[in-house]
Design a protein around this motif. Structure first.
Motif, PDB file in Angstrom:
ATOM      1  N   TRP A 101       7.695   2.098  -0.881  1.00  0.00           N
ATOM      2  CA  TRP A 101       6.812   2.217  -2.046  1.00  0.00           C
ATOM      3  C   TRP A 101       5.346   2.254  -1.609  1.00  0.00           C
ATOM      4  CZ3 TRP A 101       8.253   3.345  -6.809  1.00  0.00           C
ATOM      5  CH2 TRP A 101       9.571   3.101  -7.183  1.00  0.00           C
ATOM      6  N   HIS A 102       4.567   3.115  -2.215  1.00  0.00           N
ATOM      7  CA  HIS A 102       3.137   3.185  -1.871  1.00  0.00           C
ATOM      8  C   HIS A 102       2.357   3.945  -2.936  1.00  0.00           C
ATOM      9  CE1 HIS A 102       4.711   7.037  -0.593  1.00  0.00           C
ATOM     10  NE2 HIS A 102       3.494   7.511  -0.636  1.00  0.00           N
ATOM     11  N   SER A 103       1.048   3.771  -2.920  1.00  0.00           N
ATOM     12  CA  SER A 103       0.135   4.735  -3.546  1.00  0.00           C
ATOM     13  C   SER A 103      -0.492   5.472  -2.382  1.00  0.00           C
ATOM     14  CB  SER A 103      -0.968   4.100  -4.396  1.00  0.00           C
ATOM     15  OG  SER A 103      -0.721   2.760  -4.644  1.00  0.00           O
ATOM     16  N   ASP A 104      -0.970   6.682  -2.638  1.00  0.00           N
ATOM     17  CA  ASP A 104      -1.441   7.521  -1.541  1.00  0.00           C
ATOM     18  C   ASP A 104      -2.841   7.124  -1.073  1.00  0.00           C
ATOM     19  OD1 ASP A 104       0.863   9.134  -1.429  1.00  0.00           O
ATOM     20  OD2 ASP A 104       0.140  10.368  -3.092  1.00  0.00           O
ATOM     21  N   VAL A 105      -3.004   7.143   0.269  1.00  0.00           N
ATOM     22  CA  VAL A 105      -4.327   7.120   0.900  1.00  0.00           C
ATOM     23  C   VAL A 105      -5.204   5.943   0.431  1.00  0.00           C
ATOM     24  CG1 VAL A 105      -6.200   8.676   1.690  1.00  0.00           C
ATOM     25  CG2 VAL A 105      -4.128   9.673   0.825  1.00  0.00           C
ATOM     26  N   GLN A 253       3.030   3.659  -8.211  1.00  0.00           N
ATOM     27  CA  GLN A 253       3.451   3.832  -6.815  1.00  0.00           C
ATOM     28  C   GLN A 253       4.670   4.740  -6.823  1.00  0.00           C
ATOM     29  OE1 GLN A 253       3.619   0.427  -4.198  1.00  0.00           O
ATOM     30  NE2 GLN A 253       2.160  -0.714  -5.443  1.00  0.00           N
ATOM     31  N   HIS A 254       5.002   5.278  -5.654  1.00  0.00           N
ATOM     32  CA  HIS A 254       6.156   6.166  -5.567  1.00  0.00           C
ATOM     33  C   HIS A 254       6.832   6.025  -4.212  1.00  0.00           C
ATOM     34  CE1 HIS A 254       2.613   8.365  -4.146  1.00  0.00           C
ATOM     35  NE2 HIS A 254       3.423   8.961  -3.283  1.00  0.00           N
ATOM     36  N   ARG A 255       8.033   6.544  -4.129  1.00  0.00           N
ATOM     37  CA  ARG A 255       8.771   6.612  -2.861  1.00  0.00           C
ATOM     38  C   ARG A 255       9.873   7.657  -2.999  1.00  0.00           C
ATOM     39  NH1 ARG A 255      12.995   2.294  -1.141  1.00  0.00           N
ATOM     40  NH2 ARG A 255      13.805   4.239  -0.298  1.00  0.00           N
ATOM     41  N   GLU A 268       5.254  20.633  -1.435  1.00  0.00           N
ATOM     42  CA  GLU A 268       3.836  20.884  -1.135  1.00  0.00           C
ATOM     43  C   GLU A 268       2.977  20.173  -2.174  1.00  0.00           C
ATOM     44  OE1 GLU A 268       4.480  25.196   1.082  1.00  0.00           O
ATOM     45  OE2 GLU A 268       3.079  25.100  -0.623  1.00  0.00           O
ATOM     46  N   ARG A 269       1.922  19.548  -1.696  1.00  0.00           N
ATOM     47  CA  ARG A 269       1.127  18.670  -2.574  1.00  0.00           C
ATOM     48  C   ARG A 269      -0.357  18.964  -2.434  1.00  0.00           C
ATOM     49  NH1 ARG A 269       0.918  12.571  -0.475  1.00  0.00           N
ATOM     50  NH2 ARG A 269      -1.309  12.764  -0.097  1.00  0.00           N
ATOM     51  N   VAL A 270      -1.063  18.958  -3.540  1.00  0.00           N
ATOM     52  CA  VAL A 270      -2.521  18.833  -3.487  1.00  0.00           C
ATOM     53  C   VAL A 270      -2.889  17.486  -4.102  1.00  0.00           C
ATOM     54  CG1 VAL A 270      -3.023  21.314  -3.550  1.00  0.00           C
ATOM     55  CG2 VAL A 270      -3.006  20.010  -5.691  1.00  0.00           C
TER      56      VAL A 270
HETATM   57 FE   LIG Z   1       2.978   9.505  -1.241  1.00  0.00          FE
END
Ligand SMILES: [Fe+2]
Length: 278
Positions: A101-105, A253-255, A268-270
Motif C-alpha cells: 500500500w502506498h501513495s505516490d512519490v 492509497q493503492h496497491r 501507462e500513467r501520467v
Molecule cells: Fe503507485
C-alpha cells in the motif's frame, strides 16, 4: 434525482470509487469536465472504460487538473517524447511493482495531486488494483487517537525503494536514486478542496514519526499500516485494455493485487503535480 447532466457516475464501493460513463476522455466538453472534477473530489478515484486515447490525449486529460510531473527516477518514454509517462510492466521475467500500500512519490515536498493510469495490456484474470480511502481510515479512529495523531509529522524517503540497490526498475526505464530523497509531512493532512482530514502515512515511503523514539514510531506506524488495510475502506478494480483509473493521491492509497504473476500486464500513467500537504 440524477444530479449529473453530462456524465453518469456509479459508485463501486462504500468508501470510495465510482465508474464514470458517457464520456470520451479525448473529447471532453466543459460541462462534462466540470462534472468529472466534482465527481473526482467526491469519490476519490474514478474509473472510465473503453477509452481509446492516444498518449497526447492522455497527457491533455491530466493537464486539465494541473501540470504534469516528470518522475525523478522513472522516465521510460523520454526518448519517444513523453518524459511525463511512468510505465508499469510485469510479466514472467518482471515482478509486479507497487504490491504494498502506498501513495505516490510522498518523498517529495509537494507530492502529486493524483494520477491517471491507463491499461494497455490486461491479464485474462488477476492483477487488479485496490484503493483505500484515507478519509475512511481516519474517520474510523477514536477521537483520542485522532487527537494524538493531529500534531505529528512523519518522515518519508526513498530508502525502501529508489535508493535501494535491489530495487530494479531498468525494464521500465528506471534508474537508481543517486542520493536519498526525503520530505516531512503531517500524519493527518487536510484535503485542500474537500476540507476533509485523512491519514497521510504509507508503508512504502514513510520511515518514522519525527521526535519519537524508534520503538514508539515503529509501533504507531505499524498500527496505522495495518489499520488502513481494513477492507471496509477499500475498492477494487478489474482492468481491461483501455480502462482508465484516476485517483486522488492526497486522500487515497493503492496497491496491485499481485496474483497471476506470470501474466503480461502493462499500464501507462501520467501524474499531476500537487501542493505541500497541511
Ligand atoms: Fe503507485
Amino acid at each position: 434525482m440524477n444530479r449529473w447532466s453530462h456524465i453518469s457516475v456509479n459508485p463501486i464501493a462504500g468508501a470510495l470509487g465510482a465508474e464514470v460513463s458517457g464520456v470520451h476522455l479525448g473529447e471532453l466538453g466543459d460541462g462534462a469536465l466540470n462534472e468529472v472534477r466534482e465527481a473526482f473530489v467526491e469519490h476519490q478515484v474514478l474509473f472510465f472504460r473503453d477509452q481509446e486515447i492516444t498518449r497526447d490525449q492522455h497527457k491533455a486529460f491530466g493537464r486539465h487538473f494541473g501540470t504534469l510531473q516528470i518522475h525523478p527516477y522513472l522516465q521510460p518514454l523520454k526518448d519517444q517524447g513523453h518524459p511525463e509517462f511512468v510505465v508499469l510492466q510485469s510479466d514472467e521475467q518482471h515482478p509486479y511493482l507497487a504490491e504494498a500500500w502506498h501513495s505516490d512519490v510522498t518523498f517529495m515536498d509537494e507530492p502529486p495531486l493524483g494520477s491517471v493510469l491507463k491499461c494497455i495490456v490486461a491479464p485474462d484474470f488477476g492483477g487488479d488494483t485496490m484503493w483505500a480511502s484515507m478519509y475512511a481510515a481516519y474517520e474510523a479512529l477514536s477521537d483520542k487517537m485522532q487527537r494524538v495523531l493531529s500534531d505529528l509529522v512523519a518522515i518519508h524517503d526513498t530508502t525502501r525503494t529508489f535508493s535501494r540497490y535491489e530495487y530494479k526498475t531498468d525494464h521500465i526505464g528506471g534508474r537508481q536514486a543517486p542520493q536519498v530523497m526525503s520530505a516531512e509531512h503531517p500524519v493527518v493532512r487536510t484535503h485542500p478542496e474537500s476540507g476533509r482530514k485523512g491519514l497521510f502515512v504509507n508503508s512504502t515511503f514513510t520511515t518514522s514519526i519525527k521526535g519519537m523514539k524508534p520503538a514508539e514510531s515503529d509501533a504507531l506506524l505499524s498500527f496505522l499500516y495495518r489499520h488502513i488495510t481494513t477492507p471496509d475502506f477499500s475498492c477494487r478494480f478489474r482492468w481491461r485494455p483501455n480502462s482508465v483509473a484516476m485517483w486522488d493521491n492526497r486522500c487515497t492509497q493503492h496497491r496491485v493485487v499481485a496474483d497471476n504473476r506470470t501474466a503480461n500486464r502493462r499500464m501507462e500513467r501520467v501524474t499531476i503535480n500537487g501542493d505541500k500537504p497541511f
